[in-house]
Design an enzyme around this catalytic site. Sequence first.
Site, PDB file in Angstrom:
ATOM      1  N   LYS A 198       0.913  -1.317  -0.065  1.00 48.78           N
ATOM      2  CA  LYS A 198      -0.157  -0.011  -0.142  1.00 48.78           C
ATOM      3  C   LYS A 198       1.045   1.250  -0.062  1.00 48.78           C
ATOM      4  CE  LYS A 198      -2.024   2.645   3.044  1.00 48.78           C
ATOM      5  NZ  LYS A 198      -1.692   3.984   2.382  1.00 48.78           N
ATOM      6  N   GLY A 253       7.241   5.297   7.810  1.00 50.11           N
ATOM      7  CA  GLY A 253       6.342   6.256   8.013  1.00 50.11           C
ATOM      8  C   GLY A 253       6.402   7.210   9.502  1.00 50.11           C
ATOM      9  N   GLU A 306      10.436   1.610   9.968  1.00 46.15           N
ATOM     10  CA  GLU A 306      11.578   2.645   9.874  1.00 46.15           C
ATOM     11  C   GLU A 306      10.609   4.063   9.936  1.00 46.15           C
ATOM     12  OE1 GLU A 306      14.633   2.579   8.881  1.00 46.15           O
ATOM     13  OE2 GLU A 306      14.731   0.510   8.713  1.00 46.15           O
ATOM     14  N   CYS A 353      13.352  11.746   6.447  1.00 49.37           N
ATOM     15  CA  CYS A 353      13.478  11.029   7.979  1.00 49.37           C
ATOM     16  C   CYS A 353      15.081  11.385   8.163  1.00 49.37           C
ATOM     17  CB  CYS A 353      13.398   9.479   7.715  1.00 49.37           C
ATOM     18  SG  CYS A 353      14.291   8.728   6.554  1.00 49.37           S
ATOM     19  N   GLU A 402      10.086  16.460  15.252  1.00 52.05           N
ATOM     20  CA  GLU A 402      10.391  16.291  13.899  1.00 52.05           C
ATOM     21  C   GLU A 402       9.341  17.373  13.213  1.00 52.05           C
ATOM     22  OE1 GLU A 402       8.967  12.850  11.481  1.00 52.05           O
ATOM     23  OE2 GLU A 402      10.919  12.544  10.776  1.00 52.05           O
TER      24      GLU A 402
HETATM   25  P1  NAD Z   1       2.490   8.377   7.860  1.00 54.71           P
HETATM   26  O1  NAD Z   1       2.812   7.584   9.288  1.00 54.71           O
HETATM   27  O2  NAD Z   1       1.201   9.452   7.754  1.00 54.71           O
HETATM   28  O3  NAD Z   1       1.818   7.188   6.607  1.00 54.71           O
HETATM   29  C1  NAD Z   1       2.598   6.186   6.253  1.00 54.71           C
HETATM   30  C2  NAD Z   1       2.064   5.158   5.405  1.00 54.71           C
HETATM   31  O4  NAD Z   1       1.038   4.626   6.513  1.00 54.71           O
HETATM   32  C3  NAD Z   1       0.736   5.859   4.515  1.00 54.71           C
HETATM   33  O5  NAD Z   1       0.542   4.934   3.506  1.00 54.71           O
HETATM   34  C4  NAD Z   1      -0.507   5.754   5.181  1.00 54.71           C
HETATM   35  O6  NAD Z   1      -1.481   5.669   4.340  1.00 54.71           O
HETATM   36  C5  NAD Z   1      -0.389   4.227   6.100  1.00 54.71           C
HETATM   37  N1  NAD Z   1      -1.240   4.388   7.336  1.00 54.71           N
HETATM   38  C6  NAD Z   1      -1.797   5.557   7.910  1.00 54.71           C
HETATM   39  N2  NAD Z   1      -2.430   5.029   9.103  1.00 54.71           N
HETATM   40  C7  NAD Z   1      -2.305   3.645   9.032  1.00 54.71           C
HETATM   41  C8  NAD Z   1      -2.685   2.798   9.840  1.00 54.71           C
HETATM   42  N3  NAD Z   1      -3.269   2.934  11.122  1.00 54.71           N
HETATM   43  N4  NAD Z   1      -2.409   1.394   9.519  1.00 54.71           N
HETATM   44  C9  NAD Z   1      -1.505   1.205   8.610  1.00 54.71           C
HETATM   45  N5  NAD Z   1      -1.116   2.066   7.699  1.00 54.71           N
HETATM   46  C10 NAD Z   1      -1.400   3.291   7.903  1.00 54.71           C
HETATM   47  O7  NAD Z   1       3.838   8.835   7.367  1.00 54.71           O
HETATM   48  P2  NAD Z   1       3.762   9.842   6.165  1.00 54.71           P
HETATM   49  O8  NAD Z   1       3.283  11.128   6.549  1.00 54.71           O
HETATM   50  O9  NAD Z   1       3.522   9.382   4.897  1.00 54.71           O
HETATM   51  O10 NAD Z   1       5.500  10.079   6.081  1.00 54.71           O
HETATM   52  C11 NAD Z   1       6.275  10.716   7.019  1.00 54.71           C
HETATM   53  C12 NAD Z   1       6.991  10.076   8.154  1.00 54.71           C
HETATM   54  O11 NAD Z   1       7.740   9.051   7.585  1.00 54.71           O
HETATM   55  C13 NAD Z   1       7.938  11.226   8.972  1.00 54.71           C
HETATM   56  O12 NAD Z   1       7.636  10.895  10.228  1.00 54.71           O
HETATM   57  C14 NAD Z   1       9.422  10.398   8.366  1.00 54.71           C
HETATM   58  O13 NAD Z   1      10.341  10.577   9.247  1.00 54.71           O
HETATM   59  C15 NAD Z   1       8.751   8.963   8.183  1.00 54.71           C
HETATM   60  N6  NAD Z   1      10.010   8.304   7.141  1.00 54.71           N
HETATM   61  C16 NAD Z   1      10.845   7.568   7.750  1.00 54.71           C
HETATM   62  C17 NAD Z   1      11.803   6.833   7.093  1.00 54.71           C
HETATM   63  C18 NAD Z   1      12.686   5.880   7.639  1.00 54.71           C
HETATM   64  O14 NAD Z   1      13.618   5.176   6.596  1.00 54.71           O
HETATM   65  N7  NAD Z   1      13.030   5.936   8.941  1.00 54.71           N
HETATM   66  C19 NAD Z   1      11.877   7.294   5.647  1.00 54.71           C
HETATM   67  C20 NAD Z   1      11.124   7.977   5.208  1.00 54.71           C
HETATM   68  C21 NAD Z   1      10.037   8.629   6.061  1.00 54.71           C
END
Ligand code: NAD
Length: 511
Positions: A195, A248, A270, A304, A404
Amino acid sequence: MTTHDLTLIAATDAIGIPAEPFRVRHLIGGAWQGSANGETFERHSPAHGVLVSRSAKGGEAETNAAIAAARSAFDSGVWSRISGKQRASVMLRVADLIERDVERMALLETLESGKPITQSRGEVAGAADLWRYAASLARTLHGDSHNTLGEDMLGVVLKEPIGVVSIITPWNFPFWILSQKLPFALAAGCTCVIKPSEMTSATTVMMGELLIEAGLPAGVVNIVLGYGQPVGSLMTTHPDVDMVTFTGSTAVGKSITAAASATLKKVALELGGKNPQVIFPDADLENAADAVTFGVYFNVGQCCNSSSRIIVHEDIADDFVARVVELSRQVAFGDPLDPETQVGAIVTPEHQAKIDACVRQAVADGANVRLGGGILSVPGLDGQFYEPTVIAGVRPEMAIAREEVFGPVLSVLTFRTADEAIALANDASYGLSAGVWSENIHTCLDFARRAQAGTVWTNTWMDGFPELTFGGMKQSGQGREIGPYGLDEFLEVKTVAMRIGRTRAPWVRKR
Ligand code: NAD
């Protein structure tokens, strides 16, 4: 400051925006399909405000069907039981196809995410290398043998694919993050349900097209488009899913761990970061200032690995901040379709408002804004942009030092002694990455060993290689991606103990 002090790239028509939005559909059991209820959602370019893609909106029906397809493909052995050589040959074809389609995919990546076209090209082309590296692991994957258990025993430890894997990705590096996970899962022999973020679905679907073209059997990779509820949620609770790998936010990562606990499926996470770069007085300050500038504005700070806080020795702090401010003015912000642009748009108006609120809070807390700190308007563009922002006088207890921001906002803290610098660097709930700048090897090594971070860069920032594993300590995540450890995440370990000859003494004493 006025925006005249910055380097702005106005709207360009160098690369055309497609007349028709990209059509995004689910991939389930090898077939492209819309949603049963016909629902769709749209994505507008964060830089241009135009409609870019229209996607099928998945519900429980599509998610259940995708998980069933992945389960059945796994159990059939069509991928999980073929040789590493066969898996690798498909994956190498995928790498070639990615390279063929860089332009097509980079354009959609830029239109959906708002990142500069040159960076999208780099992200897509670089992902091909991840696929090639993972293909090499598919062929070299092996377990252990134990030939020292006695003359009548031989032990082997087998590595087996863990099973059906749910892959959930964010919007900030959609194609790259998918490629940090998917080829490693495939190299292990797993089948997958993916997804992508609801904001950046297009390039994941394009990846699905390439997988089919490369000859991946139907059902091995399935894609469901939609939101966290219900799609992501079902992918983390369904009993037929063996593992969830998620990138995420930390908040959603915690909710996934809780949701997955009911079925005790493996979870790899991650998550976010508040990554420090520590600058000692003996550092190559010119190089360090450039790396700090890169680290905070790359991907508009929506990264990130953003080096969102620097910890600078008191003696050089004023000079160093002045250098960073001066460099910040020269970074080209603007239309992501122009190849000159280095920093593009903020992903949504809501996220722009969040960044701005973080800056206002920092000011209210007593920090002082040395550069930027406001919404940026770029001539000819109807999108969200934020000024390059440098905030000095930050104290460790302020929210801007700890949370963050995920925007182009740098916090400056200062230190006197090395111990103080390391304590400040580690004073965070996150532990993703950290950096140190010094010409003294002892200073760098000491920092590298004491930093609580999954990656430490010395005299550089954000260099990465498929061979070098990546992941976070503390609340930045659990598990590791890429490198050999990235493959291990998708493997189960099974012991086989074998007796040679009829040497086993009976347990039951015959009477
Ligand atoms: P997010 O957590 O809002 O969403 C990430 C994904 O999770 C999306 O596909 C979203 O639809 C899905 N999602 C949302 N709620 C969910 C649930 N309850 N169950 C399952 N899936 C769900 O994050 P974002 O805004 O898309 O990305 C930004 C974040 O990602 C930042 O905090 C960033 O630091 C982190 N990030 C981390 C890394 C790493 O490698 N450590 C890399 C990139 C981004």
